[in-house]
Structures are given as structure tokens and as C-alpha cells.
Design a protein around this motif. Structure first.
Motif, PDB file in Angstrom:
ATOM      1  N   LEU A 127      65.026  87.951 -15.839  1.00  0.00           N
ATOM      2  CA  LEU A 127      63.870  87.168 -15.425  1.00  0.00           C
ATOM      3  C   LEU A 127      62.568  87.921 -15.596  1.00  0.00           C
ATOM      4  CD1 LEU A 127      65.288  85.481 -12.211  1.00  0.00           C
ATOM      5  CD2 LEU A 127      65.127  84.546 -14.518  1.00  0.00           C
ATOM      6  N   GLY A 128      62.649  89.217 -15.910  1.00  0.00           N
ATOM      7  CA  GLY A 128      61.427  89.986 -16.102  1.00  0.00           C
ATOM      8  C   GLY A 128      60.749  90.337 -14.808  1.00  0.00           C
ATOM      9  N   ILE A 129      61.510  90.462 -13.668  1.00  0.00           N
ATOM     10  CA  ILE A 129      60.900  90.782 -12.381  1.00  0.00           C
ATOM     11  C   ILE A 129      60.970  92.284 -12.195  1.00  0.00           C
ATOM     12  CG2 ILE A 129      61.060  90.455  -9.894  1.00  0.00           C
ATOM     13  CD1 ILE A 129      62.389  87.791 -10.449  1.00  0.00           C
ATOM     14  N   PRO A 130      59.866  92.963 -11.923  1.00  0.00           N
ATOM     15  CA  PRO A 130      59.887  94.424 -11.766  1.00  0.00           C
ATOM     16  C   PRO A 130      60.621  94.811 -10.486  1.00  0.00           C
ATOM     17  CG  PRO A 130      57.728  93.557 -11.223  1.00  0.00           C
ATOM     18  CD  PRO A 130      58.515  92.414 -11.748  1.00  0.00           C
ATOM     19  N   PRO A 131      61.252  95.993 -10.487  1.00  0.00           N
ATOM     20  CA  PRO A 131      61.960  96.433  -9.287  1.00  0.00           C
ATOM     21  C   PRO A 131      61.000  96.751  -8.156  1.00  0.00           C
ATOM     22  CG  PRO A 131      61.887  98.198 -10.911  1.00  0.00           C
ATOM     23  CD  PRO A 131      61.321  96.990 -11.571  1.00  0.00           C
ATOM     24  N   ALA A 132      61.520  96.761  -6.931  1.00  0.00           N
ATOM     25  CA  ALA A 132      60.689  97.070  -5.755  1.00  0.00           C
ATOM     26  C   ALA A 132      60.273  98.518  -5.786  1.00  0.00           C
ATOM     27  CB  ALA A 132      61.477  96.782  -4.480  1.00  0.00           C
ATOM     28  N   PRO A 133      59.063  98.819  -5.368  1.00  0.00           N
ATOM     29  CA  PRO A 133      58.588 100.212  -5.391  1.00  0.00           C
ATOM     30  C   PRO A 133      59.320 101.056  -4.339  1.00  0.00           C
ATOM     31  CG  PRO A 133      56.980  98.784  -4.347  1.00  0.00           C
ATOM     32  CD  PRO A 133      58.019  97.890  -4.897  1.00  0.00           C
ATOM     33  N   GLN A 134      59.678 102.277  -4.712  1.00  0.00           N
ATOM     34  CA  GLN A 134      60.359 103.184  -3.790  1.00  0.00           C
ATOM     35  C   GLN A 134      59.369 103.898  -2.884  1.00  0.00           C
ATOM     36  OE1 GLN A 134      62.662 105.835  -6.112  1.00  0.00           O
ATOM     37  NE2 GLN A 134      64.023 104.239  -6.954  1.00  0.00           N
ATOM     38  N   SER A 135      59.858 104.280  -1.706  1.00  0.00           N
ATOM     39  CA  SER A 135      58.996 104.985  -0.742  1.00  0.00           C
ATOM     40  C   SER A 135      58.713 106.398  -1.222  1.00  0.00           C
ATOM     41  CB  SER A 135      59.677 105.026   0.636  1.00  0.00           C
ATOM     42  OG  SER A 135      58.900 105.779   1.517  1.00  0.00           O
ATOM     43  N   GLN A 136      57.505 106.870  -0.946  1.00  0.00           N
ATOM     44  CA  GLN A 136      57.129 108.208  -1.376  1.00  0.00           C
ATOM     45  C   GLN A 136      57.735 109.301  -0.498  1.00  0.00           C
ATOM     46  OE1 GLN A 136      52.894 108.353  -1.532  1.00  0.00           O
ATOM     47  NE2 GLN A 136      52.736 106.834  -3.213  1.00  0.00           N
ATOM     48  N   LYS A 173      57.239  82.765 -21.287  1.00  0.00           N
ATOM     49  CA  LYS A 173      56.959  84.027 -20.593  1.00  0.00           C
ATOM     50  C   LYS A 173      57.456  85.215 -21.382  1.00  0.00           C
ATOM     51  CE  LYS A 173      56.894  81.994 -15.958  1.00  0.00           C
ATOM     52  NZ  LYS A 173      57.532  81.917 -14.628  1.00  0.00           N
ATOM     53  N   ALA A 174      58.635  85.066 -22.025  1.00  0.00           N
ATOM     54  CA  ALA A 174      59.151  86.160 -22.841  1.00  0.00           C
ATOM     55  C   ALA A 174      58.225  86.458 -24.009  1.00  0.00           C
ATOM     56  CB  ALA A 174      60.550  85.815 -23.337  1.00  0.00           C
ATOM     57  N   MET A 175      57.740  85.397 -24.675  1.00  0.00           N
ATOM     58  CA  MET A 175      56.816  85.598 -25.791  1.00  0.00           C
ATOM     59  C   MET A 175      55.516  86.228 -25.321  1.00  0.00           C
ATOM     60  SD  MET A 175      58.399  84.644 -28.467  1.00  0.00           S
ATOM     61  CE  MET A 175      57.019  84.676 -29.604  1.00  0.00           C
ATOM     62  N   THR A 176      55.069  85.854 -24.104  1.00  0.00           N
ATOM     63  CA  THR A 176      53.848  86.470 -23.557  1.00  0.00           C
ATOM     64  C   THR A 176      54.051  87.942 -23.266  1.00  0.00           C
ATOM     65  OG1 THR A 176      53.262  84.341 -22.577  1.00  0.00           O
ATOM     66  CG2 THR A 176      52.119  86.283 -21.744  1.00  0.00           C
ATOM     67  N   ASP A 177      55.218  88.264 -22.684  1.00  0.00           N
ATOM     68  CA  ASP A 177      55.498  89.675 -22.397  1.00  0.00           C
ATOM     69  C   ASP A 177      55.576  90.502 -23.673  1.00  0.00           C
ATOM     70  OD1 ASP A 177      55.509  89.116 -19.741  1.00  0.00           O
ATOM     71  OD2 ASP A 177      57.690  88.824 -19.627  1.00  0.00           O
ATOM     72  N   ILE A 178      56.200  89.920 -24.709  1.00  0.00           N
ATOM     73  CA  ILE A 178      56.282  90.650 -25.985  1.00  0.00           C
ATOM     74  C   ILE A 178      54.897  90.888 -26.555  1.00  0.00           C
ATOM     75  CG2 ILE A 178      57.075  90.472 -28.370  1.00  0.00           C
ATOM     76  CD1 ILE A 178      59.513  88.987 -27.322  1.00  0.00           C
ATOM     77  N   PHE A 179      54.047  89.870 -26.481  1.00  0.00           N
ATOM     78  CA  PHE A 179      52.694  90.004 -27.003  1.00  0.00           C
ATOM     79  C   PHE A 179      51.897  91.041 -26.224  1.00  0.00           C
ATOM     80  CE2 PHE A 179      48.200  88.681 -26.774  1.00  0.00           C
ATOM     81  CZ  PHE A 179      47.863  88.792 -28.109  1.00  0.00           C
ATOM     82  N   CYS A 180      52.023  90.984 -24.893  1.00  0.00           N
ATOM     83  CA  CYS A 180      51.267  91.935 -24.069  1.00  0.00           C
ATOM     84  C   CYS A 180      51.758  93.358 -24.270  1.00  0.00           C
ATOM     85  CB  CYS A 180      51.383  91.546 -22.594  1.00  0.00           C
ATOM     86  SG  CYS A 180      50.533  90.004 -22.183  1.00  0.00           S
ATOM     87  N   SER A 181      53.081  93.560 -24.400  1.00  0.00           N
ATOM     88  CA  SER A 181      53.594  94.911 -24.634  1.00  0.00           C
ATOM     89  C   SER A 181      53.146  95.435 -25.986  1.00  0.00           C
ATOM     90  CB  SER A 181      55.124  94.911 -24.547  1.00  0.00           C
ATOM     91  OG  SER A 181      55.663  94.047 -25.549  1.00  0.00           O
ATOM     92  N   ALA A 182      53.080  94.546 -26.984  1.00  0.00           N
ATOM     93  CA  ALA A 182      52.593  94.983 -28.286  1.00  0.00           C
ATOM     94  C   ALA A 182      51.126  95.373 -28.218  1.00  0.00           C
ATOM     95  CB  ALA A 182      52.784  93.854 -29.312  1.00  0.00           C
ATOM     96  N   GLU A 183      50.349  94.633 -27.440  1.00  0.00           N
ATOM     97  CA  GLU A 183      48.940  94.986 -27.278  1.00  0.00           C
ATOM     98  C   GLU A 183      48.791  96.317 -26.556  1.00  0.00           C
ATOM     99  OE1 GLU A 183      46.150  93.631 -28.272  1.00  0.00           O
ATOM    100  OE2 GLU A 183      47.130  92.039 -29.407  1.00  0.00           O
ATOM    101  N   ARG A 184      49.628  96.538 -25.558  1.00  0.00           N
ATOM    102  CA  ARG A 184      49.528  97.814 -24.825  1.00  0.00           C
ATOM    103  C   ARG A 184      49.910  98.987 -25.708  1.00  0.00           C
ATOM    104  NH1 ARG A 184      51.786  94.618 -20.733  1.00  0.00           N
ATOM    105  NH2 ARG A 184      53.872  95.404 -21.237  1.00  0.00           N
ATOM    106  N   ARG A 185      50.933  98.785 -26.514  1.00  0.00           N
ATOM    107  CA  ARG A 185      51.301  99.874 -27.421  1.00  0.00           C
ATOM    108  C   ARG A 185      50.192 100.126 -28.444  1.00  0.00           C
ATOM    109  NH1 ARG A 185      56.444  97.381 -27.155  1.00  0.00           N
ATOM    110  NH2 ARG A 185      56.020  96.259 -29.110  1.00  0.00           N
TER     111      ARG A 185
END
Length: 585
Positions: free
Chosen positions: A572-581, A545-557
Motif C-alpha cells: 500500500l506504500g504506507i511508511p513504517p511507524a517511527p521508532q523511539s529515540q 498512486k503507484a505511478m505518482t510515487d514512481i514519478f516523485c522518486s525519479a524526481e528526487r533521484r
């Protein structure tokens, strides 16, 4: 109209092939630019997001199955590649890419036109000779009793293989026997003697054949009416019996020469009698053909005895007379004996005259022809040749001719230079040789090494230039430059002809192709990944998963895309919970 349309299609195809051959980098950047321009209609960002989310949801069991399957497939490919390489001597993937993919990608054989227009190449290079691995009688073969057997007595090693001696027995039966041998007791005994495997049995049979001819026959000649006188007349001697004794029983060259002289008297008488009767039927014609072979063989071996005993000029005269008397019998290759004797006399003008006659496109080549021609051209420049000076000023016309002659000779037989340069030890030459094989190289170098050493600087020129031949032939198994492609069956035949204590020279060496090494590495790598994934599934899942994230971030850049996951700071690479607007009161 049809021809015009066909011509236009051919031109269009050639333009496309040319553009793909030389402008592939431009094509690559054009494709990248089009993908970048069409990134929004093609929804590349959304597809990358979907792929990333899918890969992040995979379980360790998937990676175990994936790496195991990859390891199995790469292992099967490796096994198939290795089997194909052992059977055919080349990689299957490489063969397919060379034969099918390279023409599609615009690969053109630049040497094809050169091969067809080569001035000194073989005119029939397009046809693979059916007998490309045909075994030939060695024109410079030694004497069994006086040379091969003496080597065995001294070293305890057998210089001749059973396969080689069996071929000689077949030659003797072909040259020295005919269907009518049963009519003459001595010839009938010799017909069986040539088939004997035991040398002592052959020698005993030859003595028996000579003893039979000692029996005298009486011919009644009436001279006076009242009486008769009995004329005693000896039967003709058996020439082939003397040949066998000279070859196998004589322990010195001088003894062999005496026996061959006796064989010459008997063989010449039989030849003259059969010459008078050759047109009386097929039986007499076969006898005359046999007697001719016997006579030519005896005279040739007598010339070789004179050459061994130091009477080189006498040997040259005997060979020239023999070639004039029997010009059509080229199967004995007497001209190669003549070339070697003339080189010993340093009669280089006569050597050139012989080469001009026999170094012809329509005649089969040999190492003696090719390397003797190279020696003569090297002799003109070798005494003043210097690699440093040649690299500074370039090669002169004479030096270029010498280098080309050496390249031609090395392409015909690449095994010879190592023996001439004494990079590999020599052994006694076999009785049969394989053209372009190690056996022919040994037979040539055994007698011609002294001639190369006698020419000042010739071996130095050979040492500096012979390896350049291999750079001229990009794929020796597929094509040649001046000759037909080098046959791949020479190694097997040479191992049968040469003794077991000799290390057979192999060209081209069967090095493992790149694709076999690549598949072996791929198989090992995937097998290691499968083992690690099976033993540590959680850890390998996190790593994947780490290698996949690195590859995807490189593609996005690379595409200047906004981040899909705003924060991946935790382990673990889990995104934080979204805050209320809406802000709290």
C-alpha cells in the motif's frame, strides 16, 4: 535618435529570434541549470513533498471525475478539429501554430524572397486571383455528334455532365447571339435553340432556321421603261444553324467538315456585311462582334476537322492564318491547337517559336504551355539520361534545365504525370476545363500522350523527377514556389465537370493532420481511463498512486534529494511507524 533607437531594437529582436531559432537547446540547459542552482530558495524539495502527500490523499472519486472531464474536453476538441478540417481543409491548431506561433518562435519563410525574384514565376503571385477557379472553354474539345455521342452509343456512358453542357450552352448564347436577333427570323429561332436542353429539339430548331431562309425574296429592278424584270435573290443562310448541325447531328468528322464549310460561306458573307456597318451604331457593332465570333469559331473547327482527318499541315496553315487575321481574339486559345499540331509534325523549332511568344509572365499559363516547354527541354537530354549515372556524376546544365522545367510544369498542374505515365486511365476530355485541375490534365494528356511517347526517354525522365516537385513546396496550400498557391477549390469544380464514373484526382490529398490524430488518440485514451476508473475505482486509485510515487522518486533521484518516505516496501506504500529515540531499559 528615434531611427537609431528603432534600429537598435530591431537588431536586438533579430538577435533574440536568431538565438531562439538555433540555440534553443542551450537555452533549455541554461534554464535547467538555473532551476538546479535555485532549488533551495525556491523550496523545490518542500513543494514536491507537498504535492506527493496531496496526491496520496486523493480518493478514487477524484480520479473518476478527472478522467471523465479530460475525456469530455478532448472529445470536444476532436469534434471541433474535425469540423474545421472538413470545412477549411486544415487543422485549426496547426493553422494557429503556423500563422501565429511560428513567427514568434523565429520561423521565417525562406521562399518569400525567391518567389518575388523568380525569373519565370507569375508577377502577380501576391494577389489571389478572384477567378482562380474560373472554368475555361477547352480549346481541344471534341465534337458532340461525331465523338461524344459515338462514345455513348458504344459504352452506354455519358461522357459529359449536365454542368459542362450547361456551360457550353451559355458560351453559345454569348458568342452566337446578340440583341438584334429578333429582327431576323432564323437568328431568333437559333437564339431559342441554344437554350434548349433536349438535343433533338436543338437539331429540329436548326433545320427550321435553314428552311426559313429557303424562302425567296423578290427585288424589283426596272431595266426597261415599259417593263420590269423580277430578280430572284436568296436570303443569306444561317451560319449558326450549320454550326449546331455540324456539332451535334453529324456522326463523322467528314460530315461535320462539310457542314462547317457551308457555315463558312454563310458566316463570311454576314461578317463582311456587318463589317461595313459596324460604325453606324451600337446595334451594328454588336452584330459585327457576333459575326466575328461565329467566323473565328467556324475556321477554328474546320482546322480541327483537318487535324482529325490527318491533314495536319493544312490544319497548321489554317490556324496560322486565323491567328494573323484575328490576333486579339485570344479567348479561343488557338495557339494551343497550333502547338498540338506542330508536335504531331515534329516541328520542334516552330513549337519553340510559339512558346517564346505565349509563355510570357503577363499571359495566363496552362498545362499545354508548361508541359510542352518541359517536353522540349527533356527532348535534349532524355535519350541519354540515366538515374544511376546522374546520381554518380550529378546533373549537367541541360539536365538541370529539363528537371526544373518538369518541376515547373508539375507545380502548375500536378495531375498530369499520372496520366502521361499511364498510372491512371484516361477518359474523353470535357468541353470545359479548370486550370490546374484534373479536367485540364485529362484534356492535355488525351492529345499529348503520343507526343511524349514519341520522344525517346522523355517519360523515363518524367518518371524519375516529377515527384521531387512536392519536396520543393513544403506547404502547397499556403504558398507556391513558381506560381501562386494551389487553389483548394479545384476538387469541387472538377467533380462537376467530370463524369461520375471517373475517379477525380485530388491534390494535395486531404490527409488527416497530426493534431486531429493526436486529439483522437487522446480522446480514446482518456475515455478508456474514465471507463476503467468508473468500473474499478480502487484498483485505478492504487495504480495512480503507484505511478505518482514512481514519478516523485525519479524526481528526487534527479535532484539528489533525501527520500521523503524512508520505506515503501509494503504493497500500500504506507511508511513504517517511527521508532523511539530512547532505547528501553
Amino acid at each position: 535618435m528615434a531611427e537609431a533607437g528603432t534600429g537598435f531594437l530591431e537588431q536586438l529582436k533579430s538577435c533574440i529570434v536568431w538565438s531562439w531559432t538555433y540555440l534553443w537547446t542551450v537555452w533549455f540547459f541554461i534554464v535547467l541549470f538555473l532551476v538546479y542552482i535555485l532549488r533551495v530558495p525556491l523550496k523545490i524539495n518542500d513543494n514536491l513533498s507537498t504535492v506527493s502527500m496531496f496526491l496520496n490523499t486523493l480518493t478514487p472519486k477524484f480520479y473518476v471525475a478527472l478522467t471523465g472531464t479530460s475525456s469530455l474536453i478532448s472529445g470536444l476538441i476532436l469534434i471541433f478539429e474535425w469540423w474545421y478540417f472538413r470545412k477549411y481543409g486544415t487543422s485549426f491548431i496547426e493553422q494557429v501554430s503556423v500563422s501565429h506561433l511560428r513567427p514568434l518562435l523565429g520561423g521565417v519563410d525562406n521562399n518569400s524572397s525567391n518567389n518575388s525574384n523568380s525569373s519565370n514565376g507569375d508577377s502577380d503571385s501576391n494577389r489571389q486571383s478572384v477567378s482562380e477557379c474560373k472554368v475555361w472553354r477547352n480549346p481541344l474539345n471534341l465534337f458532340r455528334g461525331a465523338e461524344y455521342n459515338r462514345y455513348t452509343w458504344v459504352t452506354g456512358r455519358e461522357p459529359l455532365t449536365y454542368y459542362d453542357m450547361n456551360l457550353s450552352a451559355q458560351d453559345h448564347q454569348t458568342f452566337f447571339t446578340c440583341d438584334s436577333d429578333h429582327l431576323r427570323p432564323a437568328d431568333a429561332i437559333m437564339q431559342k435553340a441554344w437554350r434548349e436542353r433536349n438535343p433533338q429539339a436543338r437539331i429540329s430548331a436548326a433545320h427550321e432556321a435553314l428552311e426559313i431562309n429557303e424562302i425567296r425574296s423578290r427585288v424589283e429592278v426596272p431595266l426597261i421603261a415599259s417593263s420590269t424584270i423580277w430578280e430572284i435573290k436568296l436570303l443569306p443562310k444561317c451560319a449558326t444553324a450549320y454550326i449546331l448541325l455540324a456539332e451535334e447531328e453529324a456522326t463523322t468528322i467528314a460530315e461535320a467538315e462539310k457542314l462547317f464549310k457551308q457555315a463558312l460561306k454563310a458566316g463570311d458573307g454576314c461578317y463582311r456585311r456587318s463589317q461595313q456597318l459596324q460604325h453606324h451604331g451600337s446595334q451594328y457593332e454588336a452584330q459585327h462582334r457576333r459575326d466575328t465570333n461565329v467566323l473565328v469559331y467556324i475556321k477554328r473547327r474546320l482546322a480541327m476537322c483537318a487535324r482529325r482527318l490527318g491533314r495536319t499541315r493544312e490544319a497548321v496553315k489554317m490556324m496560322r492564318d486565323l491567328m494573323k487575321e484575328f490576333p486579339l481574339l485570344s479567348m479561343f486559345n488557338i495557339h494551343e491547337n497550333l502547338l498540338e499540331a506542330l508536335l504531331e509534325l515534329q516541328a520542334y523549332a516552330d513549337v519553340q517559336a510559339v512558346l517564346a511568344k505565349y509563355d510570357d509572365i503577363s499571359l495566363p499559363k496552362s498545362a499545354t504551355i508548361c508541359y510542352t516547354a518541359a517536353l522540349l527541354k527533356a527532348r535534349a537530354v532524355s535519350d541519354k539520361f540515366s538515374p544511376e549515372a546522374a546520381s554518380r556524376r550529378g546533373l549537367s546544365t541541360a539536365e538541370m534545365n529539363a528537371v526544373e522545367a518538369i518541376h515547373r510544369a508539375v507545380e502548375f498542374n500536378p495531375h498530369v504525370p499520372k496520366y502521361l505515365l499511364e498510372m491512371k486511365s484516361l477518359i474523353l476530355p470535357p468541353e470545359h476545363i479548370l486550370k490546374r485541375g484534373d479536367s485540364e490534365a485529362i484534356a492535355y494528356a488525351f492529345f499529348h500522350l503520343a507526343h511524349w511517347k514519341r520522344v525517346e526517354g522523355a517519360l523515363n525522365l518524367l518518371h524519375c523527377t516529377w515527384e521531387g516537385t512536392f519536396r520543393m513546396i513544403p506547404y502547397p496550400l499556403e504558398k507556391g514556389h513558381l506560381f501562386y498557391p494551389y487553389p483548394i477549390c479545384t476538387e469541387t469544380a472538377d467533380r462537376e465537370l467530370l463524369p461520375s464514373f471517373h475517379e477525380v484526382s485530388v491534390y494535395p490529398k486531404k490527409e488527416l493532420p497530426f493534431f486531429i490524430l493526436f486529439t483522437a488518440g487522446l480522446c480514446s485514451f482518456t475515455a478508456m481511463l474514465a471507463l476503467l476508473t468508473h468500473q474499478f475505482p480502487e484498483l485505478m486509485g492504487v495504480f495512480a498512486k503507484a505511478m505518482t510515487d514512481i514519478f516523485c522518486s525519479a524526481e528526487r533521484r534527479a535532484w539528489n534529494c533525501p527520500s521523503i518516505f524512508p520505506c515503501v516496501e509494503d504493497g500500500l506504500g504506507i511508511p513504517p511507524a517511527p521508532q523511539s529515540q530512547h532505547s528501553p531499559n
